[in-house]
Design an enzyme around this catalytic site. Structure first.
Site, PDB file in Angstrom:
ATOM      1  CG  ASP A  40      40.799  11.271  10.539  1.00 50.63           C
ATOM      2  OD1 ASP A  40      40.490  11.798   9.453  1.00 50.63           O
ATOM      3  OD2 ASP A  40      41.481  11.862  11.399  1.00 50.63           O
ATOM      4  CB  VAL A  91      30.615  11.903   8.505  1.00 51.07           C
ATOM      5  CG1 VAL A  91      29.196  12.455   8.487  1.00 51.07           C
ATOM      6  CG2 VAL A  91      31.420  12.426   7.324  1.00 51.07           C
ATOM      7  CD  GLU A 136      39.086  14.818  -0.682  1.00 51.52           C
ATOM      8  OE1 GLU A 136      39.616  13.748  -0.341  1.00 51.52           O
ATOM      9  OE2 GLU A 136      39.432  15.922  -0.234  1.00 51.52           O
ATOM     10  CG  ASP A 137      37.768  12.278   2.563  1.00 55.06           C
ATOM     11  OD1 ASP A 137      37.908  13.345   1.924  1.00 55.06           O
ATOM     12  OD2 ASP A 137      38.229  12.109   3.708  1.00 55.06           O
ATOM     13  NE  ARG A 143      47.135  10.230   7.259  1.00 53.84           N
ATOM     14  CZ  ARG A 143      47.588  10.348   8.507  1.00 53.84           C
ATOM     15  NH1 ARG A 143      47.705   9.297   9.289  1.00 53.84           N
ATOM     16  NH2 ARG A 143      47.901  11.531   8.984  1.00 53.84           N
ATOM     17  N   GLY A 144      41.903  10.058   3.761  1.00 51.56           N
ATOM     18  CA  GLY A 144      40.484   9.709   3.893  1.00 51.56           C
ATOM     19  C   GLY A 144      39.887   8.880   2.775  1.00 51.56           C
ATOM     20  CE  LYS A 160      30.614  17.166   6.190  1.00 50.76           C
ATOM     21  NZ  LYS A 160      31.479  17.650   7.304  1.00 50.76           N
ATOM     22  CG  ASP A 173      33.312  20.841   4.838  1.00 56.78           C
ATOM     23  OD1 ASP A 173      32.104  20.714   5.073  1.00 56.78           O
ATOM     24  OD2 ASP A 173      34.090  21.407   5.632  1.00 56.78           O
ATOM     25  NE  ARG A 222      42.884   7.844   9.016  1.00 54.34           N
ATOM     26  CZ  ARG A 222      42.737   9.032   8.406  1.00 54.34           C
ATOM     27  NH1 ARG A 222      41.861   9.171   7.453  1.00 54.34           N
ATOM     28  NH2 ARG A 222      43.480  10.062   8.771  1.00 54.34           N
TER      29      ARG A 222
END
Ligand code: 5GP
Ligand code: MG
Length: 179
Positions: A161, A155, A101-102, A45-46, A133, A105, A167
């Site tokens: 979230d 974050v 994509e948010d 959902r990000g 990151k 990582d 969010r």
């Protein structure tokens, strides 16, 4: 863990995000110029806030679809095992596709999703991530476009979230525990 007290320190302002989204959208528009349709695939959902802002700046014929991969749940670190919880509604074979994509990582989520979508033989597939990151990477994957490189901090905000909260923050901030 979600019940530990914390505060959120702002890291990237709403203004800085919107300037960056505008710049990214210009590059993406130029890259896909002439396409008869760009399918923008948001990873739930990000990415929902980022994708909403991004598509409104794209000067292209756009279709929006969503895919949900298993996430951290309520934890703060990657599970390394990626499952598809909700697949695309539409076909992408022979199409131009932009995956949004948010955060990248470790890279496990994005590499899994990109491999899956490429197996469906899109004409072109590019990736746009809001946050990267790099110090956390375990799988060799690089987005075509990156909004911001950030240090190894957890974050939240702008769609992202912590245990489903935060969010709706208009900025990106890092979680700092106060206990
Ligand atoms: P990866 O598979 O690259 O390790 O993890 C990527 C996913 O982990 C992202 O889609 C994002 O949902 C989540 N993630 C990574 N870093 C953070 C973070 O700092 N905050 C939150 N909320 N999620 C993160
Ligand atoms: Mg995610």
């Amino acid at each position: 863990m979600p019940h530990r007290p914390y505060v959120i320190d702002q890291m990237i302002s709403a203004k800085a995000i919107s300037a960056r989204v505008e710049a990214l959208s210009h590059e993406i528009t130029a890259h896909f110029k002439g396409t008869n349709k760009l399918i923008v695939v948001g990873l739930l959902r990000g990415s929902f806030v980022f994708i909403a802002d991004l598509v409104r700046e794209l000067d292209l014929p756009v279709e929006v679809d969503f895919l949900e991969a298993s996430s951290y749940g309520d934890a703060m670190s990657s599970s390394r095992e990626v499952r598809i919880l909700k697949d695309l509604r539409g076909e992408i074979a022979g199409r131009d596709v932009l995956v949004v994509e948010d955060i990248v990582d470790t890279g496990f989520t994005l590499s899994h999703v990109v491999r899956l979508l490429k197996s469906r033989e899109p004409k072109r597939l590019e990736v746009c991530v809001l946050l990267d990151k790099p110090s956390r990477r375990e799988v060799d994957i690089k987005a075509t476009w990156t909004g911001f490189q950030i240090p190894d901090e957890f974050v939240v905000g702008y769609g992202i979230d912590f245990a489903q909260r935060n969010r709706n923050l208009p900025y990106i901030g890092k979680v700092r525990f106060t206990d």
